[in-house]
Design an enzyme around this catalytic site. Structure first.
Site, PDB file in Angstrom:
ATOM      1  N   ARG A   1       0.947  -1.312   0.032  1.00  0.00           N
ATOM      2  CA  ARG A   1      -0.141  -0.029   0.031  1.00  0.00           C
ATOM      3  C   ARG A   1       0.846   1.377   0.012  1.00  0.00           C
ATOM      4  NH1 ARG A   1      -2.141  -2.821   4.125  1.00  0.00           N
ATOM      5  NH2 ARG A   1      -3.607  -4.344   3.623  1.00  0.00           N
TER       6      ARG A   1
ATOM      7  N   LYS B   1       1.421  11.621 -10.833  1.00  0.00           N
ATOM      8  CA  LYS B   1       0.543  10.940 -11.646  1.00  0.00           C
ATOM      9  C   LYS B   1       1.309   9.452 -12.023  1.00  0.00           C
ATOM     10  CE  LYS B   1      -2.833  13.593 -13.902  1.00  0.00           C
ATOM     11  NZ  LYS B   1      -3.561  13.723 -15.198  1.00  0.00           N
TER      12      LYS B   1
ATOM     13  N   GLU C   1       6.558  20.309 -24.883  1.00  0.00           N
ATOM     14  CA  GLU C   1       6.149  20.506 -23.481  1.00  0.00           C
ATOM     15  C   GLU C   1       6.890  21.847 -22.931  1.00  0.00           C
ATOM     16  OE1 GLU C   1       3.726  18.657 -22.731  1.00  0.00           O
ATOM     17  OE2 GLU C   1       4.089  16.655 -23.516  1.00  0.00           O
TER      18      GLU C   1
ATOM     19  N   LYS D   1       5.031  23.610 -13.756  1.00  0.00           N
ATOM     20  CA  LYS D   1       4.256  22.286 -13.453  1.00  0.00           C
ATOM     21  C   LYS D   1       3.944  22.249 -12.181  1.00  0.00           C
ATOM     22  CE  LYS D   1       2.903  17.755 -14.470  1.00  0.00           C
ATOM     23  NZ  LYS D   1       3.166  16.385 -15.237  1.00  0.00           N
TER      24      LYS D   1
ATOM     25  N   GLU E   1      -6.341  16.495  -9.510  1.00  0.00           N
ATOM     26  CA  GLU E   1      -6.967  17.076 -10.724  1.00  0.00           C
ATOM     27  C   GLU E   1      -8.572  17.127 -10.261  1.00  0.00           C
ATOM     28  OE1 GLU E   1      -6.337  14.326 -13.788  1.00  0.00           O
ATOM     29  OE2 GLU E   1      -5.568  15.770 -15.143  1.00  0.00           O
TER      30      GLU E   1
ATOM     31  N   ARG F   1      -5.720  21.688 -13.068  1.00  0.00           N
ATOM     32  CA  ARG F   1      -4.483  20.981 -13.656  1.00  0.00           C
ATOM     33  C   ARG F   1      -4.868  20.666 -15.208  1.00  0.00           C
ATOM     34  NH1 ARG F   1      -1.236  16.420 -10.520  1.00  0.00           N
ATOM     35  NH2 ARG F   1      -0.104  15.481 -12.197  1.00  0.00           N
TER      36      ARG F   1
ATOM     37  N   ASN G   1      -3.080  20.343 -20.178  1.00  0.00           N
ATOM     38  CA  ASN G   1      -3.340  19.573 -21.376  1.00  0.00           C
ATOM     39  C   ASN G   1      -3.718  20.364 -22.523  1.00  0.00           C
ATOM     40  OD1 ASN G   1      -3.913  16.841 -20.398  1.00  0.00           O
ATOM     41  ND2 ASN G   1      -5.639  17.511 -19.372  1.00  0.00           N
TER      42      ASN G   1
ATOM     43  N   HIS H   1      -3.415  19.086 -26.097  1.00  0.00           N
ATOM     44  CA  HIS H   1      -3.408  17.653 -26.048  1.00  0.00           C
ATOM     45  C   HIS H   1      -4.657  16.774 -26.565  1.00  0.00           C
ATOM     46  CE1 HIS H   1       0.369  18.287 -23.574  1.00  0.00           C
ATOM     47  NE2 HIS H   1       0.559  16.908 -23.500  1.00  0.00           N
TER      48      HIS H   1
ATOM     49  N   HIS I   1      -3.859  13.971 -29.027  1.00  0.00           N
ATOM     50  CA  HIS I   1      -4.116  12.536 -28.802  1.00  0.00           C
ATOM     51  C   HIS I   1      -4.996  12.123 -30.170  1.00  0.00           C
ATOM     52  CE1 HIS I   1      -4.129  13.249 -23.951  1.00  0.00           C
ATOM     53  NE2 HIS I   1      -2.892  13.032 -24.701  1.00  0.00           N
TER      54      HIS I   1
ATOM     55  N   HIS J   1       4.798  11.992 -29.487  1.00  0.00           N
ATOM     56  CA  HIS J   1       3.974  12.675 -28.589  1.00  0.00           C
ATOM     57  C   HIS J   1       4.402  14.046 -28.815  1.00  0.00           C
ATOM     58  CE1 HIS J   1       1.089  13.845 -25.308  1.00  0.00           C
ATOM     59  NE2 HIS J   1       2.292  14.360 -24.789  1.00  0.00           N
TER      60      HIS J   1
HETATM   61  N1  LIG Z   1       2.852  10.868 -15.360  1.00  0.00           N
HETATM   62  C1  LIG Z   1       2.659  11.838 -15.719  1.00  0.00           C
HETATM   63  O1  LIG Z   1       2.138  13.019 -15.459  1.00  0.00           O
HETATM   64  C2  LIG Z   1       3.019  11.866 -17.495  1.00  0.00           C
HETATM   65  C3  LIG Z   1       2.984  13.077 -18.080  1.00  0.00           C
HETATM   66  C4  LIG Z   1       3.496  12.804 -19.792  1.00  0.00           C
HETATM   67  C5  LIG Z   1       3.487  11.681 -20.175  1.00  0.00           C
HETATM   68  N2  LIG Z   1       3.519  10.724 -19.446  1.00  0.00           N
HETATM   69  C6  LIG Z   1       3.848   9.299 -20.020  1.00  0.00           C
HETATM   70  O2  LIG Z   1       5.174   9.093 -20.216  1.00  0.00           O
HETATM   71  C7  LIG Z   1       5.281   8.176 -21.166  1.00  0.00           C
HETATM   72  C8  LIG Z   1       6.267   8.850 -22.374  1.00  0.00           C
HETATM   73  O3  LIG Z   1       7.272   9.379 -21.858  1.00  0.00           O
HETATM   74  P1  LIG Z   1       8.917   9.204 -22.685  1.00  0.00           P
HETATM   75  O4  LIG Z   1       8.672   9.998 -23.955  1.00  0.00           O
HETATM   76  O5  LIG Z   1      10.152   9.543 -21.762  1.00  0.00           O
HETATM   77  O6  LIG Z   1       8.959   7.767 -23.256  1.00  0.00           O
HETATM   78  P2  LIG Z   1       9.809   6.465 -22.867  1.00  0.00           P
HETATM   79  O7  LIG Z   1       9.978   6.219 -21.531  1.00  0.00           O
HETATM   80  O8  LIG Z   1       9.045   5.449 -23.766  1.00  0.00           O
HETATM   81  O9  LIG Z   1      11.138   7.131 -23.625  1.00  0.00           O
HETATM   82  C9  LIG Z   1      11.261   7.153 -24.903  1.00  0.00           C
HETATM   83  C10 LIG Z   1      12.461   6.447 -25.683  1.00  0.00           C
HETATM   84  O10 LIG Z   1      13.429   6.697 -25.371  1.00  0.00           O
HETATM   85  C11 LIG Z   1      14.466   5.823 -24.632  1.00  0.00           C
HETATM   86  N3  LIG Z   1      15.407   6.366 -23.691  1.00  0.00           N
HETATM   87  C12 LIG Z   1      14.872   7.001 -22.437  1.00  0.00           C
HETATM   88  N4  LIG Z   1      15.929   7.678 -21.928  1.00  0.00           N
HETATM   89  C13 LIG Z   1      16.894   7.517 -22.869  1.00  0.00           C
HETATM   90  C14 LIG Z   1      18.343   7.936 -22.790  1.00  0.00           C
HETATM   91  N5  LIG Z   1      18.814   8.940 -21.752  1.00  0.00           N
HETATM   92  N6  LIG Z   1      19.157   7.755 -23.812  1.00  0.00           N
HETATM   93  C15 LIG Z   1      18.712   6.870 -25.020  1.00  0.00           C
HETATM   94  N7  LIG Z   1      17.577   6.483 -24.905  1.00  0.00           N
HETATM   95  C16 LIG Z   1      16.574   6.754 -23.750  1.00  0.00           C
HETATM   96  C17 LIG Z   1      13.427   4.798 -24.083  1.00  0.00           C
HETATM   97  O11 LIG Z   1      14.182   3.353 -24.248  1.00  0.00           O
HETATM   98  C18 LIG Z   1      12.230   4.746 -25.336  1.00  0.00           C
HETATM   99  O12 LIG Z   1      12.678   3.990 -26.113  1.00  0.00           O
HETATM  100  C19 LIG Z   1       3.773   7.958 -21.848  1.00  0.00           C
HETATM  101  O13 LIG Z   1       3.584   6.767 -21.302  1.00  0.00           O
HETATM  102  C20 LIG Z   1       2.880   9.056 -21.038  1.00  0.00           C
HETATM  103  O14 LIG Z   1       1.847   8.384 -21.035  1.00  0.00           O
HETATM  104  C21 LIG Z   1       3.073  10.600 -17.847  1.00  0.00           C
HETATM  105 ZN   LIG Z   2       2.221  15.877 -23.129  1.00  0.00          ZN
END
Ligand SMILES: NC(=O)c1ccc[n+]([C@@H]2O[C@H](COP(=O)([O-])OP(=O)(O)OC[C@H]3O[C@@H](n4cnc5c(N)ncnc54)[C@H](O)[C@@H]3O)[C@@H](O)[C@H]2O)c1
Ligand SMILES: [Zn+2]
Ligand SMILES: NC(=O)c1ccc[n+]([C@@H]2O[C@H](COP(=O)([O-])OP(=O)(O)OC[C@H]3O[C@@H](n4cnc5c(N)ncnc54)[C@H](O)[C@@H]3O)[C@@H](O)[C@H]2O)c1
Ligand SMILES: [Zn+2]
Lengths: 377, 377
Positions: free
Chosen positions: A137, A159, A201, A243, A253, A258, A262, A265, A269, A282
């Site tokens: 938990r 999140k 972003e 942020k 949210e 918050r 978006n 977004h 999406h 993205h």
């Molecule tokens: N929690 C939140 O508030 C929030 C906000 C926005 C997005 N997200 C989530 O984040 C995810 C997208 O994040 P992302 O764009 O970081 O994607 P990701 O974690 O998939 O990373 C993108 C790619 O980069 C590679 N990578 C990461 N760091 C690297 C580095 N230093 N060197 C070489 N390669 C590297 C990874 O292997 C992957 O292939 C989505 O699932 C999205 O839903 C969450």
């Molecule tokens: Zn985004």
């Protein structure tokens, strides 16, 4: 507005959430000191679970794990460290991977005092964060983001979660990290396209919350493209500050505040859902989505056309797309209507009023949305 | 101490947790009014997800679901109701069932304003509560407990979760309900053995927290055995009051205070783990475990032998076991050492000082524990 030489080498941005407050520590070439920082923030450290992306296990996660293994607990024993690398990619944000993590945590004798350390992009942060939120938990966790998107967005705000087969981010928890540690150097292995995508972003924060920062971006976009350390640190710190402010006002949210995060977004999406897999990143979709939202705002006479011009110029300077020739209105609209931000069938959008300020508008008719999409083809 | 005619027909026990506070409403033969109470507590009600145990779907869950379906939203539409019956038994507290619930919630167009209504024993409350805690990172839920154990224990306090294949309650969330609604009449279908087993937890509250209630139990045990409505309501209300107080002081089990609820449980878990499946019910094991703990306390000169005599007499009056001929010390000790309440290999116990007061003691040697187990054979 700071010029290069005034930007400090290390900065802390505080996320203020009462007893869930935490620091975001931003620096360059300091990953070797992460262990001391983690131990300092946590107070006690006896068992660390490093969860990482297979693509960054070497060198980044290994640096952190070996550093931790050399440390001692307050009792004098060495800190116990387990490391697990998860396959790269969005498909790892699944129930199957979560189950694998839970089993591994159990086998690693994880208890309430253990800490999860997420080293990776948003996928790892979301997945490992939810594993931390749910195991017994809730145990502590630390975010070490390795993509620009994770540094300026997903690692901040609490999140966490996974996808269901047909619905992204559908289950999870609000679970704040104990700290976010950012070393811009870990991006040395990050491909340009991913880095640039993350800049969308960054531009977003300027438009929704911070006009002086937007101006700074207009002057310093080329430095960001060259990945100048000081400029990158400053852009990350300002983004995290925006942020953190928004999250501080609306942690779970509930107030609607918050939602301004978006901006762009709802369109993005729909672009991601209708484009072929991997066609549009993205951040690229967000850049185009912000253009569509700005067009919609102008159409609704909520803002001056000058805003769109400045946003277009800045996105271009960041080498981000500003139009999307393949935009298919007939495919995008139904996706947008299924989006969570729809209330009672009418579309809701975050729309800019001026640089640094946006508003939330519901009850928008389809025709305006169609024009806004078409304007960006 | 109230005598029969002074016990009100409807009582509210408040759980005080700041903005997560909620009422426990206790009455007899009032399930038909649950819908109005739910609508009143929630303020808005447009979509309800009734999650129930196959054994109580008819008549209890159906009564609630049909009542809800007859209601109107503030907008004048009828309230949307979905109902899902989960197979009875502990094996339903699994990842597989959780996944089934998530999928069903998604297909039922669940959103942030939907409410989960858990109708069943502790299994349903824990499972449905975690589904509510995690879907879109948390939606509201209401507990309608149908076993005595769920009424006096599991539905109060916000612990939700599922089991991993080899570890009970290993993942989950602290997620407080919006209300707990108790109608003692739903126990009319509950087998005696299950009802009596629940009385062990009732006795527990007397020993750990409430000496006057213990005295009331000594005087009224026969009424409880006969399931006299007023006595049952009073026993439930006092139990909930004790649990609510402890939880109010230590919501997330961080200060150690909440541990007193585990009186008798370290022994009980070892009994349950070493007995054949289904041989000993949880409450029966708790009754025996409290006897072992009282013996240990006497051995360590922490309490007077009189306490054990009174506890034994009360448990017997409640038709609960007070000895366990099959107790296998060699099998039980290793289980106890694996228990979460062990710190650094030494055993920790909740031990009574006098009726109404317990203490937490660590560093207890195995020999004393062995004697305490043997004394109950
Ligand atoms: N929690 C939140 O508030 C929030 C906000 C926005 C997005 N997200 C989530 O984040 C995810 C997208 O994040 P992302 O764009 O970081 O994607 P990701 O974690 O998939 O990373 C993108 C790619 O980069 C590679 N990578 C990461 N760091 C690297 C580095 N230093 N060197 C070489 N390669 C590297 C990874 O292997 C992957 O292939 C989505 O699932 C999205 O839903 C969450
Ligand atoms: Zn985004
Ligand atoms: N969350 C907490 O704080 C907490 C505390 C204590 C126990 N628990 C959990 O609670 C569970 C045990 O709860 P339980 O004893 O209620 O078990 P349960 O939910 O399995 O119910 C026991 C049996 O009674 C049946 N049943 C339930 N209500 C009935 C009724 N009114 N009429 C006829 N049959 C009925 C069920 O089908 C089941 O077979 C365990 O999983 C335990 O881990 C949780
Ligand atoms: Zn119990």
């Amino acid at each position: 507005m700071l010029s290069g030489s005034q930007i400090p080498k290390r900065q802390t941005v505080e996320v203020s959430l009462g007893d869930r407050s935490y620091p975001i520590e931003i620096g360059t070439d300091w990953i070797e000191q992460f262990c001391d920082t983690i131990a300092g923030v946590l107070g006690d450290l006896s068992h660390a679970l490093v969860i990482t992306d297979a693509a960054v296990e070497t060198p980044w996660a290994m640096k952190v794990a070996t550093g931790l293994a050399k440390m001692n607990t307050t009792g004098g024993d060495s800190v116990r460290v387990n490391l697990l690398a998860v396959p790269s990619g969005e498909t790892s944000k699944s129930l199957t991977q979560l189950d694998t993590l839970w089993q591994w945590m159990l086998e690693s004798s994880t208890d309430r005092r253990s800490v999860v350390i997420a080293v990776g992009g948003g996928v790892i942060g979301d997945l490992a964060g939810f594993a931390a939120a749910s195991f017994t938990r809730g145990i502590r966790f630390v975010q070490i983001p390795t993509t620009l998107l994770a540094m300026v967005d997903s690692s901040v705000g609490g999140k966490t979660g996974i996808n269901l087969p047909t619905a992204k981010n559908m289950v999870g928890a609000f679970w704040q990290p104990a700290a976010v540690l950012i070393d811009t150097t870990v991006m040395s292995t990050l491909p340009d396209r991913s880095y640039i995508s993350g800049l969308a972003e960054v531009v977003k924060y300027g438009v929704i919350d911070d006009a002086p920062f937007f101006e700074w971006l207009e002057l310093n976009a080329s430095k960001l493209i060259e990945r100048d350390d000081e400029a990158v640190r400053y852009a990350i710190a300002q983004s995290c500050r925006s942020k953190a402010n928004v999250v501080g006002e609306d942690e779970r949210e509930t107030s609607g505040r918050r939602a301004i995060l978006n901006y762009g977004h709802t369109f993005a999406h729909a672009i991601e859902a209708t484009a072929g897999y991997g066609e549009v990143l993205h951040g690229e979709a967000v850049a185009i989505g912000m253009q569509m939202a700005a067009n919609l705002s102008i159409e609704l006479k909520l803002c001056d056309p000058d805003l769109l011009q400045r946003q277009t110029a800045l996105l271009k300077a960041c080498q981000l797309p500003t139009t999307y020739a393949a935009a298919d209105v007939n495919a995008m609209l139904p996706v947008m209507k299924r989006d969570k931000k729809v209330s009672h069938g009418n579309l809701r959008f975050v729309l800019p009023e001026r640089i640094g300020s946006v508003m939330l508008l519901g009850e928008i008719e389809g025709s305006g949305v169609i024009h806004a999409i078409e304007a960006c083809r």
